[in-house]
Design an enzyme around this catalytic site. Structure first.
Site, PDB file in Angstrom:
ATOM      1  N   HIS A   1      62.922 105.002  36.877  1.00  0.00           N
ATOM      2  CA  HIS A   1      63.149 104.156  35.715  1.00  0.00           C
ATOM      3  C   HIS A   1      63.832 104.905  34.573  1.00  0.00           C
ATOM      4  CE1 HIS A   1      59.826 106.099  33.478  1.00  0.00           C
ATOM      5  NE2 HIS A   1      59.250 106.172  34.673  1.00  0.00           N
ATOM      6  N   ASP A   2      64.722 104.216  33.902  1.00  0.00           N
ATOM      7  CA  ASP A   2      65.353 104.673  32.657  1.00  0.00           C
ATOM      8  C   ASP A   2      66.294 105.860  32.850  1.00  0.00           C
ATOM      9  OD1 ASP A   2      63.751 102.848  30.840  1.00  0.00           O
ATOM     10  OD2 ASP A   2      62.130 104.036  31.703  1.00  0.00           O
TER      11      ASP A   2
ATOM     12  N   GLY B   1      61.719 109.844  35.989  1.00  0.00           N
ATOM     13  CA  GLY B   1      62.108 108.941  34.917  1.00  0.00           C
ATOM     14  C   GLY B   1      62.852 109.629  33.785  1.00  0.00           C
TER      15      GLY B   1
END
Length: 205
Positions: A51-52, A69
């Site tokens: 994520h991200d 992440g």
């Protein structure tokens, strides 16, 4: 862990990417952010982009390259699989991560790292040549790298002083590639960054 039920989260994938079998790519953890993959990337089998993450352009992730992440990967980065990158690390453009490496700190532009934990092993000369860097640029980068990371007298100046010396060098300080490398190093020590991968105090003599 940050995701809240009902949040609309995002993943942006650019053009001309090749994403191979068993790769997993996660959307952002919050609706105010997004996971981004640029253009012309080759992401081989069983990779993971968490994520991200922010992935630039023209990168090659070999099999089982795992990004935690919030990792930022710039452009023309090449990993040898399997590799692991700690969350919030920045991987600079034209760098190379050796196979089996665990990267827990930033990798500055143009550099090659390997090991557990990954250490600087020099400049990514082959990658620079393949991407069209001129011989004079590569020579300037090599000279700057040696002055910063391979001082002839390790007791003469501290790391920050060696950086400043190269920045103010009449010849090196005017080379755009050298300036870009220096800025990449400096930025890694700003607030909320992880610093750069460790380097051994080799002597250049």
């Amino acid at each position: 862990m940050k995701y809240k039920l009902g949040d609309e989260c995002f993943l942006d994938i650019g053009d001309n990417n090749e994403i191979r079998e068993f790769t997993s790519i996660h959307r952002s953890s919050k609706s105010c952010d997004r996971t981004v993959i640029g253009d012309n990337n080759l992401i081989m089998g069983s990779c993971h982009i968490a994520h991200d993450c922010k992935i630039g352009n023209n990168n090659i992730f070999a099999n089982s390259s795992l990004l935690a992440g919030h990792v930022i990967v710039e452009d023309y980065v090449h990993t040898g699989g399997p590799t692991v990158v700690h969350q919030f690390c920045h991987i600079g453009s034209f760098s190379f991560i050796g196979g089996g490496s665990v990267v827990s700190q930033d990798v500055p532009k143009y550099m090659m790292v390997s090991g557990d934990r990954a250490e600087l092993r020099g400049l990514n000369f082959e990658g620079l040549r393949r991407c069209g860097f001129q011989v004079t640029e590569i020579k300037s980068l090599r000279t700057a790298y040696r002055k910063i990371f391979m001082p002839s007298n390790t007791n003469s100046m501290g790391f920050d002083e060696r950086l400043s010396e190269v920045e103010h060098n009449e010849d090196l300080g005017s080379v755009p590639a050298v300036c870009s490398m220096l800025r990449s190093i400096r930025d890694s020590f700003t607030e909320n960054r992880r610093g750069i991968c460790k380097f051994r105090q080799w002597s250049s003599s």
